[in-house]
Enzyme design. Sequence first.
Site, PDB file in Angstrom:
ATOM      1  N   LYS A 179      57.739  19.653  12.600  1.00 31.04           N
ATOM      2  CA  LYS A 179      58.525  19.661  11.114  1.00 31.04           C
ATOM      3  C   LYS A 179      59.348  18.788  11.733  1.00 31.04           C
ATOM      4  CE  LYS A 179      57.736  24.150   8.650  1.00 31.04           C
ATOM      5  NZ  LYS A 179      58.140  25.420   8.384  1.00 31.04           N
ATOM      6  N   HIS A 248      47.251  30.009   9.291  1.00 30.94           N
ATOM      7  CA  HIS A 248      49.044  30.658  10.556  1.00 30.94           C
ATOM      8  C   HIS A 248      48.509  31.531  10.667  1.00 30.94           C
ATOM      9  CE1 HIS A 248      52.250  28.924   9.811  1.00 30.94           C
ATOM     10  NE2 HIS A 248      52.953  30.137   9.688  1.00 30.94           N
ATOM     11  N   ARG A 251      47.588  30.716  14.172  1.00 33.41           N
ATOM     12  CA  ARG A 251      49.222  30.719  15.267  1.00 33.41           C
ATOM     13  C   ARG A 251      50.128  31.733  15.365  1.00 33.41           C
ATOM     14  NH1 ARG A 251      53.237  26.070  15.656  1.00 33.41           N
ATOM     15  NH2 ARG A 251      55.179  26.790  14.292  1.00 33.41           N
ATOM     16  N   HIS A 274      59.716  25.853  17.096  1.00 31.21           N
ATOM     17  CA  HIS A 274      60.755  25.909  15.889  1.00 31.21           C
ATOM     18  C   HIS A 274      62.394  25.459  16.757  1.00 31.21           C
ATOM     19  CE1 HIS A 274      58.821  30.477  15.138  1.00 31.21           C
ATOM     20  NE2 HIS A 274      58.155  29.158  15.006  1.00 31.21           N
ATOM     21  N   TYR A 283      59.194  37.316  16.598  1.00 31.34           N
ATOM     22  CA  TYR A 283      57.420  38.138  17.061  1.00 31.34           C
ATOM     23  C   TYR A 283      58.388  39.014  17.987  1.00 31.34           C
ATOM     24  CZ  TYR A 283      55.248  34.059  15.397  1.00 31.34           C
ATOM     25  OH  TYR A 283      55.031  33.082  14.453  1.00 31.34           O
TER      26      TYR A 283
END
Length: 305
Positions: A179, A248, A251, A274, A283
């Site tokens: 991203k 996902h 992941r 991130h 997490y």
Amino acid sequence: MTDPQPLNPNWQHTLDLFLAFARNEKHYSDATVDAYQRHLATSAHYFSQFVNNWQAIEVENVKGLLAKLKSRDLSARTINLHLSCLRSFYKFLMKKGLAKSNPVELVKGPKYNKPLPKNLDVDQVSQLLEIVPEDTLAIRDKAMMELMYSSGLRLSELASLNLNDKQAIFNGLLTVTGKGSKDRVIPVGRKAIAAVKEWLKVRAEFANPDEIALFTSKQKRRLSIRQIRARMKKWGIEQGLSANVHPHKLRHSFASHILESSGDLRAVQELLGHSNLSTTQVYTHLDFQHLAKVYDNTHPRAKKK
């Protein structure tokens, strides 16, 4: 609050400046830019009933917008998404000197519980990946899933891999563009390397000589994101997993299992790509669930009869 009419130029020009910034400087995806366009246009249509431009909006106007959205029975998550778009927009306006004040800064959206990402446990991942490669498609799909779980790839990152990435994969260090067009280097495990090598032995059956994509379809062109989702869902069913398997989830499983073993949140942040640690901190909740389960099953005073 439908938006059938085009925006007045007073509103659209400023919005266009922000969208160009999001696309060209922040390198947001087309889907993200489109989402900003939709949400901010909805906001502008509401605000235009009371003021003439973005610079004239006050806190009460923003609160009125939230109340209007709530009256449409929109979820708290959707309302907060509108507010998040406005926050980013006014941060841009303030930075560029296009607004004297930020009417969104002190406005809070409705509270809602963020759903924790779903992940497979280690045994479930092993069950998923114990594919007997009886045909070429199975060999390809095993390689994709091994690589995604090995390296925590985003679906878009997996789909965009090219044949010239193979040497990096074999060397165990793959560079991907995530991203915001940010590159990151991620490790590749030995089982993923072996699975990709097996796929490359038969890839020619599914690729034209000039095709650059690493993973290709029966049509001999790059596998689409939709096709990859469908294949992983298929294997979840065939391998007897009750949980719905999607890219996902692999992941998330990668991140959760690394964190369970290492406890190193910043390492997981880097591996996932991130930008903010707060994104990765979800997490820690998953990790706590794992620790709580271990506690319940092992502590003498906690064991369930």
